[in-house]
Design a protein around this motif. Structure first.
Motif, PDB file in Angstrom:
ATOM      1  N   THR A  26      -5.927  -4.117   2.757  1.00 23.76           N
ATOM      2  CA  THR A  26      -5.918  -4.476   3.975  1.00 23.76           C
ATOM      3  C   THR A  26      -4.049  -4.753   3.748  1.00 23.76           C
ATOM      4  N   LEU A  30      -0.574  -4.799   5.086  1.00 26.61           N
ATOM      5  CA  LEU A  30      -0.265  -6.051   6.202  1.00 26.61           C
ATOM      6  C   LEU A  30       1.447  -7.051   5.700  1.00 26.61           C
ATOM      7  N   GLU A  33       4.055  -1.976   5.723  1.00 30.48           N
ATOM      8  CA  GLU A  33       3.625  -0.842   5.887  1.00 30.48           C
ATOM      9  C   GLU A  33       3.563   0.569   5.427  1.00 30.48           C
ATOM     10  N   LEU A  62      -2.066  -1.936  16.518  1.00 26.00           N
ATOM     11  CA  LEU A  62      -1.663  -1.824  16.386  1.00 26.00           C
ATOM     12  C   LEU A  62       0.361  -1.820  16.253  1.00 26.00           C
ATOM     13  N   PRO A  69      -2.222 -11.799  15.267  1.00 27.88           N
ATOM     14  CA  PRO A  69      -2.336 -11.596  13.433  1.00 27.88           C
ATOM     15  C   PRO A  69      -3.551 -10.734  13.164  1.00 27.88           C
ATOM     16  N   ARG A  72      -5.138  -7.905  14.170  1.00 28.23           N
ATOM     17  CA  ARG A  72      -4.488  -7.105  13.094  1.00 28.23           C
ATOM     18  C   ARG A  72      -4.885  -6.417  11.589  1.00 28.23           C
ATOM     19  N   ARG A  73      -5.242  -7.641  11.758  1.00 22.15           N
ATOM     20  CA  ARG A  73      -6.348  -7.391  10.503  1.00 22.15           C
ATOM     21  C   ARG A  73      -7.638  -6.667  10.071  1.00 22.15           C
ATOM     22  N   VAL A  76      -6.903  -3.208  10.677  1.00 23.55           N
ATOM     23  CA  VAL A  76      -6.369  -2.003   9.377  1.00 23.55           C
ATOM     24  C   VAL A  76      -8.064  -2.384   8.461  1.00 23.55           C
TER      25      VAL A  76
END
Length: 88
Positions: A26, A30, A33, A62, A69, A72-73, A76
């Motif tokens: 992950t 991040l 990409e 995304l 953030p 997003r994490r 992913v």
């Protein structure tokens, strides 16, 4: 009957992939990409970008620049866990 392809989550349950490796995959995505596929300790690899592409919600969130953030994490990581690695 064809043998089912295990997801990263399946491999985690079998202790072939650790939570730390999932976190590392992950973090690597991040940070970059365009990173190469991530290699797990037991020889499996996963193309995180492809895993995200195959996960509609992760792909949508995304792509949205307003996504925070932390989310997003999470997206992913979810895509990694649900993704299908290849034996390397």
């Amino acid at each position: 009957m064809a043998k089912e392809i295990p997801s990263v989550g399946d491999l985690r349950r079998k202790s072939e992939v650790s939570d730390e490796e999932i976190e590392a995959a992950t973090a690597a995505y991040l940070a970059d990409e365009s990173a190469k596929p991530f290699a797990f300790k037991y020889g499996h690899t996963i193309d995180v970008a492809k895993a995200i592409e195959m996960h509609p919600q992760a792909r949508a969130l995304l792509a949205d620049e307003k996504t925070k953030p932390g989310l997003r994490r999470t997206m992913v990581k979810t895509a990694v866990i649900l993704g299908f690695p290849v034996q390397g």
